[in-house]
Design an enzyme around this catalytic site. Sequence first.
Site, PDB file in Angstrom:
ATOM      1  N   GLU A  35      -2.997  -3.405  -2.615  1.00 31.99           N
ATOM      2  CA  GLU A  35      -1.929  -4.206  -3.227  1.00 31.99           C
ATOM      3  C   GLU A  35      -1.624  -5.455  -2.398  1.00 31.99           C
ATOM      4  OE1 GLU A  35      -0.557  -4.109  -6.086  1.00 31.99           O
ATOM      5  OE2 GLU A  35      -0.812  -2.091  -6.848  1.00 31.99           O
ATOM      6  N   ASP A  52       5.307  -9.785  -8.216  1.00 31.76           N
ATOM      7  CA  ASP A  52       5.237  -8.559  -7.422  1.00 31.76           C
ATOM      8  C   ASP A  52       5.488  -8.921  -5.963  1.00 31.76           C
ATOM      9  OD1 ASP A  52       4.481  -7.248  -9.735  1.00 31.76           O
ATOM     10  OD2 ASP A  52       2.345  -7.396  -9.312  1.00 31.76           O
TER      11      ASP A  52
END
Length: 129
Positions: A35, A52
Amino acid sequence: KIYTRCELAAAMKRYGLDNYQGYSLGNWVCAARYESNYNTQATNRNSDGSTDYGILQINSRWWCNDGKTPGTRNLCHISCSALMGADIAPSVRCAKKIVSDGNGMNAWVAWRKHCKGTDVSKWIKDCKL
């Protein structure tokens, strides 16, 4: 802050992620690797206008408020910038909420793509935990 693999594993363990909702520590370290590359300051813009944030790339449409995502739900009741500090505690608290939401770690695309169904124990190998 950019964590080393083992440093992050130790912090995640300290904050109670090992086997949280049945997901071993290796799953969480693997997810963070894909991520954010272990970088707490990582941000990525999504096509829907949300962003994000942080080491686990927590989304501003649902989980945090960045002041610019229309219709945010802010289900973790937190500002997105708080997910980008050197201390991962706020990200861990929010991640616990996300993983308890029904889809488990499938909420993280990178986990589905790179970690799910693999031997994630390698992510904590040789770490002094």
